[in-house]
Structures are given as structure tokens and as C-alpha cells.
Write a protein that holds these residues in place. Structure first.
Motif, mmCIF file in Angstrom:
data_model
loop_
_atom_site.group_PDB
_atom_site.id
_atom_site.type_symbol
_atom_site.label_atom_id
_atom_site.label_comp_id
_atom_site.label_asym_id
_atom_site.label_seq_id
_atom_site.Cartn_x
_atom_site.Cartn_y
_atom_site.Cartn_z
ATOM 1 N N VAL A 129 38.725 25.385 -12.680
ATOM 2 C CA VAL A 129 40.165 25.136 -11.714
ATOM 3 C C VAL A 129 40.075 26.023 -10.513
ATOM 4 O O VAL A 129 40.502 27.438 -10.853
ATOM 5 N N VAL A 130 40.310 26.083 -9.388
ATOM 6 C CA VAL A 130 40.226 26.560 -7.973
ATOM 7 C C VAL A 130 41.738 27.772 -8.045
ATOM 8 O O VAL A 130 41.849 28.369 -6.933
ATOM 9 N N LEU A 131 42.549 26.506 -7.558
ATOM 10 C CA LEU A 131 44.209 26.384 -7.289
ATOM 11 C C LEU A 131 45.421 26.360 -8.572
ATOM 12 O O LEU A 131 45.087 24.850 -8.507
ATOM 13 N N ASP A 132 45.593 27.210 -8.884
ATOM 14 C CA ASP A 132 46.524 26.510 -9.680
ATOM 15 C C ASP A 132 48.364 26.577 -9.247
ATOM 16 O O ASP A 132 48.468 27.190 -10.249
ATOM 17 N N GLY A 133 48.661 25.475 -9.033
ATOM 18 C CA GLY A 133 50.045 25.119 -8.427
ATOM 19 C C GLY A 133 50.585 26.485 -7.612
ATOM 20 O O GLY A 133 51.532 27.186 -7.919
ATOM 21 N N ILE A 134 49.544 27.306 -6.207
ATOM 22 C CA ILE A 134 50.460 27.481 -5.475
ATOM 23 C C ILE A 134 51.705 27.436 -4.773
ATOM 24 O O ILE A 134 51.501 26.685 -4.533
ATOM 25 N N ASP A 135 53.033 28.181 -4.399
ATOM 26 C CA ASP A 135 53.637 28.169 -3.477
ATOM 27 C C ASP A 135 53.856 29.334 -2.541
ATOM 28 O O ASP A 135 52.923 30.352 -2.498
ATOM 29 N N LEU A 136 53.921 28.837 -1.230
ATOM 30 C CA LEU A 136 53.898 29.316 -0.125
ATOM 31 C C LEU A 136 54.595 29.319 1.106
ATOM 32 O O LEU A 136 55.351 28.006 1.136
ATOM 33 N N HIS A 137 55.580 30.974 1.444
ATOM 34 C CA HIS A 137 56.475 30.656 2.693
ATOM 35 C C HIS A 137 56.496 31.355 3.790
ATOM 36 O O HIS A 137 56.153 32.473 3.879
ATOM 37 N N ILE A 138 55.383 30.514 5.230
ATOM 38 C CA ILE A 138 54.928 31.236 5.661
ATOM 39 C C ILE A 138 56.034 30.949 7.271
ATOM 40 O O ILE A 138 56.066 29.842 7.907
ATOM 41 N N PRO A 139 56.600 32.381 7.997
ATOM 42 C CA PRO A 139 56.849 31.872 8.827
ATOM 43 C C PRO A 139 56.441 31.540 10.476
ATOM 44 O O PRO A 139 55.481 32.306 10.545
ATOM 45 N N GLU A 140 57.455 31.367 10.846
ATOM 46 C CA GLU A 140 56.401 30.744 12.330
ATOM 47 C C GLU A 140 56.462 32.655 12.886
ATOM 48 O O GLU A 140 57.290 33.775 13.307
ATOM 49 N N GLY A 141 55.092 32.640 14.012
ATOM 50 C CA GLY A 141 55.148 33.867 15.185
ATOM 51 C C GLY A 141 54.878 34.667 13.454
ATOM 52 O O GLY A 141 55.315 35.845 13.986
ATOM 53 N N THR A 142 54.040 34.307 12.546
ATOM 54 C CA THR A 142 53.877 36.122 12.016
ATOM 55 C C THR A 142 52.758 35.941 11.086
ATOM 56 O O THR A 142 51.479 35.282 11.730
ATOM 57 N N ILE A 143 51.871 37.004 11.272
ATOM 58 C CA ILE A 143 50.503 37.281 10.226
ATOM 59 C C ILE A 143 50.710 37.228 8.842
ATOM 60 O O ILE A 143 51.433 38.597 8.711
#
Length: 335
Positions: A31-45
Motif C-alpha cells: 500500500v503506497v497511498l492509503d486514502g489521503i485527503d488534501l485541500h490546497i488554496p490557490e497562490g500558496t506553497i
């Protein structure tokens, strides 16, 4: 008559550049990825941290449409990763761990080649190449073969090639690997300017913890394919205990008196230092100094240690596990 009060409209939320829900990937039993969640706003690092084999490169490969996920959904620049893959590719740029430049071509020829691959008109391609050579301080080297370039120059050219298509989202997969400290800091300045001046979103993977600390608006720590922590650098540091106040004294008598006062055995007679647990906040420091003053004990110096990202990384991830190369090898065997 009642008077109408002026109402300040709410500040609109920054739209997301990337949203990920339940992203999963396995190769056989690995298992390499186990159900990940991400939220990345525009114009950010955004920085994705993790030991080898945590799933960082796999995440980038999936989100840049290079490999499919087994499960989950993602949207990039408003486009569905699967149903609108061509639109996603048009909105992103990818700079991998190793500079993808042609050593036999000059810097300018590499940029023009990229412009041709993107089907830009000849005049527009030359204009963008000239602009990028100037922006990355490569104008004087424009006509030289890339084989003569230093590592830092190659990495700058590689990133410049990514920008030919004016992407809204840029994936930087360990972009400063192998660079000397000066070249690394130059790359940091370039990355900051891309966000500040161009408004792009940076998705950064790195094993240099200082890099994430210096650059990222938000950091996620990935281990064994799962998200184990996320937040700003300061928020992550506060998750880890171990902060302390270090007091140094002029002689052994003062040191031992202070140790007795605070009921502490954490002192070093050779360096004449005493360590007290504490978060380094002003109330804590004031209380320590007040107690010393009331006891007529004078400290020569006081310093505060708070956990850094190294402490966070080691505490949350433990020892490195098998590398992505091992997972890729198993992938080949599964095929």
C-alpha cells in the motif's frame, strides 16, 4: 426612523487549486497511498514531507496524470483529474528530482523546444524564452550547451522550461536535491517569486526540513501512505513536547542553588547550565526570572529551545521504511 448599518461583506475564501479525497494506490500487497485527503488554496506553497517510501512521489505522479489512482477523487484548477485529464495537463507544470534538460542543446534551444512542443507561435515562443532566460539570470549562458552548466544552472533551466506553458499549478518534486547551499537559496527566492508575482500554486515535496520551514504556507507529513499531521510549520512544532529553557551560571554554587530552587537534576556542572522544561512563552520566562530574582540567584544567560521540524519529522515518522524504488520494482513484478 431606524438607520441602516453598513455591513462589511465577508472576505471570500481563497478557491482551492487542488482538492483530493480518498486517494489510494497499491502495488500488489504494498500500500503506497492509503486514502489521503488534501485541500490546497490557490497562490500558496504546499509542502509534502515524509521519509523514503512514504508516498510523496507517487502522489505527484497521480496528480500530474502520469499514473492512475486505484481509488479516490481529485480536482486541479477546477478540473476533474480523470474526466478532464487534458485540461489538468494544460494547467500544471512538473519539475522532477532530476533536471529534464537536453545536454546537447543550448539553454535557449531547450526553451524553444518546449515552446514547440506546446505548439506556441514562433514569435511567442521566442519572446517567452527570452523573458525566462532573463528572469532566471541565464541570458549570458543562453547560447552555451547545457552540458557545461553547473547543477544550480541546470535546475533553474529545468524550472524555466516548466514555465514556458504558464502553468497555474507547479509540482516541484525535491527541486533542490544535490544543490549547494547558495544555489538552494537562489531556488527558494525563485519559488517565492513565482507565488508572489505570478500567483501560481506550488506543490513541493522535499526531504530538506529547512526548505519546508522556509517556504511552505502549509505542511503535510506523510508516512506509510497516510497523513500523520498537517498545519503550518509553527503548528506542527507545537505538537512535539521537548521545549526547554537553558540557564547558564557563572559558578557551581549558583548552578546548584538554582537546581535546588527548581527541583531539577537536569544540569551540567562542566558547562554550568541548567535545563528547565518550558514552552518559552513570556509568562513562563517571567516566572523563571522572578523566582531567580527572589532567591538572589543571578544567571549569566538564558536561551530558549523549541522543537524544530527535525524533531517533528523524527517523532511522527520514526525510521525510514522501504523506498518508492522498492515499490516501483514490485510494480514491475506485478505486471
Amino acid at each position: 426612523m431606524p438607520t441602516s448599518a453598513s455591513v462589511t461583506p465577508p472576505t471570500p475564501a481563497v478557491p482551492p487549486a487542488i482538492t483530493v479525497t480518498g486517494l489510494a494506490k497499491s502495488y500488489g500487497d504494498t500500500v503506497v497511498l492509503d486514502g489521503i485527503d488534501l485541500h490546497i488554496p490557490e497562490g500558496t506553497i504546499f509542502a509534502l514531507l515524509g521519509p523514503n517510501g512514504a508516498g510523496k512521489t507517487t502522489t505527484v505522479q497521480i496528480l500530474s496524470t502520469l499514473i492512475p489512482a486505484d481509488a479516490g477523487q481529485a480536482r486541479l484548477a477546477g478540473h476533474d483529474l480523470v474526466r478532464e485529464a487534458d485540461a489538468v495537463r494544460a494547467a500544471i507544470g512538473v519539475t522532477g528530482q532530476f533536471a529534464a534538460v537536453d545536454n546537447l542543446l543550448t539553454a535557449e534551444e531547450n526553451l524553444l523546444l518546449m515552446a514547440n512542443l506546446l505548439h506556441l507561435p514562433r514569435r511567442e515562443g521566442r519572446r517567452r524564452a527570452a523573458d525566462l532566460l532573463g528572469r532566471f539570470e541565464l541570458t549570458e549562458a543562453a547560447g552555451k550547451p547545457v552540458s557545461t552548466f553547473s547543477g544550480g544552472m541546470r535546475r533553474k533551466l529545468d524550472l524555466a522550461m516548466t514555465l514556458v506553458g504558464k502553468p497555474r499549478i507547479i509540482f516541484l518534486d525535491e527541486p533542490t536535491t544535490g544543490l549547494d547551499p547558495r544555489s538552494r537559496r537562489t531556488m527558494w527566492e525563485i519559488i517565492r517569486s513565482l507565488v508572489a508575482d505570478d500567483g501560481v500554486t506550488i506543490f513541493l515535496t522535499t526531504q530538506y526540513l529547512e526548505e519546508a520551514d522556509q517556504l511552505a504556507d502549509r505542511i503535510v507529513v506523510l508516512d506509510h501512505g497516510k497523513l500523520v499531521a498537517q498545519g503550518t510549520a509553527d503548528e506542527l512544532k507545537r505538537l512535539i513536547p521537548g521545549g526547554h529553557i537553558r540557564l547558564q551560571f557563572a559558578d557551581t554554587n549558583a548552578l546548584e542553588s538554582a537546581a535546588t530552587l527548581f527541583g531539577s537534576t537536569a544540569y551540567d556542572s562542566e558547562s554550568l547550565t541548567l535545563h528547565l522544561p518550558g514552552d518559552g512563552g513570556i509568562p513562563t520566562l517571567r516566572a523563571v526570572l522572578d523566582r531567580l530574582d527572589h532567591a538572589s540567584i543571578e544567571a549569566e544567560s538564558l536561551t530558549v529551545h523549541t522543537p524544530d521540524l527535525d524533531d517533528v519529522f523524527l517523532t511522527l515518522t520514526g525510521r525510514p521504511q522501504r523506498s518508492d524504488d522498492a515499490a516501483n520494482s514490485q510494480k514491475e513484478n506485478v505486471r
